[in-house]
Design an enzyme around this catalytic site. Structure first.
Site, PDB file in Angstrom:
ATOM      1  N   HIS A  95      84.616  25.160  36.079  1.00 12.68           N
ATOM      2  CA  HIS A  95      85.719  25.976  35.575  1.00 12.68           C
ATOM      3  C   HIS A  95      86.458  25.219  34.478  1.00 12.68           C
ATOM      4  O   HIS A  95      86.829  24.059  34.664  1.00 12.68           O
ATOM      5  CB  HIS A  95      86.685  26.347  36.694  1.00 12.68           C
ATOM      6  CG  HIS A  95      87.826  27.202  36.219  1.00 12.68           C
ATOM      7  ND1 HIS A  95      87.630  28.478  35.718  1.00 12.68           N
ATOM      8  CD2 HIS A  95      89.164  26.959  36.110  1.00 12.68           C
ATOM      9  CE1 HIS A  95      88.798  28.988  35.355  1.00 12.68           C
ATOM     10  NE2 HIS A  95      89.739  28.081  35.566  1.00 12.68           N
ATOM     11  N   SER A  96      86.670  25.877  33.331  1.00 16.62           N
ATOM     12  CA  SER A  96      87.421  25.319  32.202  1.00 16.62           C
ATOM     13  C   SER A  96      86.758  24.019  31.729  1.00 16.62           C
ATOM     14  O   SER A  96      85.597  24.055  31.314  1.00 16.62           O
ATOM     15  CB  SER A  96      88.887  25.130  32.605  1.00 16.62           C
ATOM     16  OG  SER A  96      89.719  25.003  31.477  1.00 16.62           O
ATOM     17  N   LEU A  97      87.430  22.891  31.800  1.00 18.80           N
ATOM     18  CA  LEU A  97      86.776  21.619  31.466  1.00 18.80           C
ATOM     19  C   LEU A  97      85.448  21.498  32.198  1.00 18.80           C
ATOM     20  O   LEU A  97      84.456  21.012  31.647  1.00 18.80           O
ATOM     21  CB  LEU A  97      87.691  20.449  31.822  1.00 18.80           C
ATOM     22  CG  LEU A  97      87.132  19.022  31.726  1.00 18.80           C
ATOM     23  CD1 LEU A  97      88.255  18.033  31.402  1.00 18.80           C
ATOM     24  CD2 LEU A  97      86.443  18.567  33.016  1.00 18.80           C
ATOM     25  N   SER A  99      83.315  23.687  32.887  1.00 19.11           N
ATOM     26  CA  SER A  99      82.231  24.436  32.252  1.00 19.11           C
ATOM     27  C   SER A  99      81.557  23.624  31.157  1.00 19.11           C
ATOM     28  O   SER A  99      80.325  23.592  31.054  1.00 19.11           O
ATOM     29  CB  SER A  99      82.761  25.750  31.673  1.00 19.11           C
ATOM     30  OG  SER A  99      83.101  26.651  32.683  1.00 19.11           O
ATOM     31  N   SER A 122      82.711  29.075  33.855  1.00 19.36           N
ATOM     32  CA  SER A 122      83.900  29.881  34.130  1.00 19.36           C
ATOM     33  C   SER A 122      85.078  29.415  33.272  1.00 19.36           C
ATOM     34  O   SER A 122      85.345  28.214  33.151  1.00 19.36           O
ATOM     35  CB  SER A 122      84.265  29.747  35.623  1.00 19.36           C
ATOM     36  OG  SER A 122      85.544  30.264  35.898  1.00 19.36           O
TER      37      SER A 122
END
Length: 255
Positions: A95-97, A99, A122
Site C-alpha cells: 500500500h502506497s510506499l 506498492s 494499492s
C-alpha cells in the site's frame, strides 16, 4: 504481539501461520506503517493463504535499528529476507510506499528466479509517474498536517506528543525514500498486476492507476473502491475477498 518467525528474521511476521497454504502473500506497509497493519489481512486469509507481514527497520521492536531512506536499498534487503520463503509461490501486496516497494521487490525476485504470482499495488500511481508529493524537509507540524490530510491515522495518535516524537523520524525517512525514488526502465513484470485505489484518493488519479498497465506483460486490472487514500481500512472485507479470489486460481509451477 506475535514474535518473529522461527526462521529468525526480524523482518518477517506471521500473525496467523498457515503451514498448509499453497501460496504466500507478502504484505508491505505504507510510509510510517508497520507490520501489525496487516493483522486483519492475516486473520481474514488464513488458512488458505500464508500471510507474511514485513517489518521495516526503525519501528516498534526494530526502533533502535537504522532507518533505510532508499527504496531500492530497502527492496534489496526485503528480497534477501524473502528468499528462504520461496519454497511456495509468493504474491505481493503493498500500500502506497509499499506498492513501489512491491514493484521493485517483484523485479528482484524475478531476477533471482522466483517471480511472484501476482502483484497487488494499492494506493499508488505507477512507478514511472513521478511528481513531487511529500516534502520530507517539512518541520514536524508540517508533517503532522500532511499525515492528517491523508487520513488513516487516529487523530488521538496525532495529538500524542510522545508517540509522534518517536514516529516522526520514521515518517520523514519513509517520505524521503518515496521522494528520491526514480524508476529505472526495464522489462515489464510477467505476473498479473491488480491495482487497487480509492475513488477519492487525492494522490492517485484514474490515469495514474491505469499507467501501471505498462509494467506487466500479464493480466491487468484496476479496482476502484469508495474512499480516500486509506480506503482499504473502511473496505477491509472487500479487499481481502478480492485478494482471496485472485489467489484462488492454480499457481504456476515453481522454477
Amino acid at each position: 504481539m506475535t514474535t518473529p518467525d522461527a526462521r529468525n528474521s526480524p523482518w518477517i511476521y506471521r500473525y496467523r501461520p498457515a503451514p498448509d497454504a499453497r501460496v504466500r502473500l507478502v504484505c508491505l506497509p505504507h510510509a510510517g506503517g508497520s507490520a501489525p497493519f496487516f493483522v486483519p489481512v492475516a486473520r481474514a486469509l488464513s488458512p488458505d493463504v500464508d500471510v507474511l507481514a514485513v517489518q521495516y527497520p526503525g519501528r516498534l521492536e526494530r526502533r533502535n535499528e537504522p532507518l533505510i531512506e532508499s527504496l531500492t536499498e530497502l527492496a534489496a534487503r526485503v528480497v534477501d529476507e524473502l528468499v528462504p520463503w520461496t519454497d511456495r509461490p509468493l504474491a505481493l501486496f503493498g500500500h502506497s510506499l509499499g506498492s513501489l516497494l512491491g514493484f521493485e521487490v517483484a523485479r528482484l525476485l524475478t531476477e533471482k528466479g522466483h517471480p511472484p504470482v501476482r502483484l497487488f499495488a494499492s494506493g499508488r500511481r505507477a512507478p514511472d509517474v513521478h511528481r513531487a508529493e511529500f516534502d520530507y524537509a517539512l518541520d514536524d507540524q508540517g508533517l503532522l498536517r500532511a499525515m492528517a490530510e491523508l487520513g488513516g491515522t487516529d487523530p488521538r495518535i496525532l495529538a500524542d506528543e510522545e508517540l509522534m516524537r518517536m514516529a516522526l523520524p520514521v515518517i520523514r525517512a519513509d517520505y524521503r525514500a518515496v521522494e528520491t525514488y526514480r524508476y529505472a526502465a526495464g522489462a515489464p513484470l510477467g505476473c498479473p498486476v491488480t491495482v487497487l485505489t480509492g475513488g477519492d484518493d487525492p494522490k492517485v488519479s484514474a490515469a495514474d492507476a491505469a499507467a501501471w498497465r505498462a509494467h506487466t506483460s500479464g493480466a491487468f486490472e484496476v479496482v476502484t473502491l469508495p474512499g480516500g487514500h486509506f480506503y482499504l481500512v473502511d473496505h477491509h472485507e472487500k479487499v481481502t475477498d478480492l485478494i482471496a479470489d485472485r489467489l484462488a486460481a492454480p499457481a504456476p509451477t515453481l522454477r
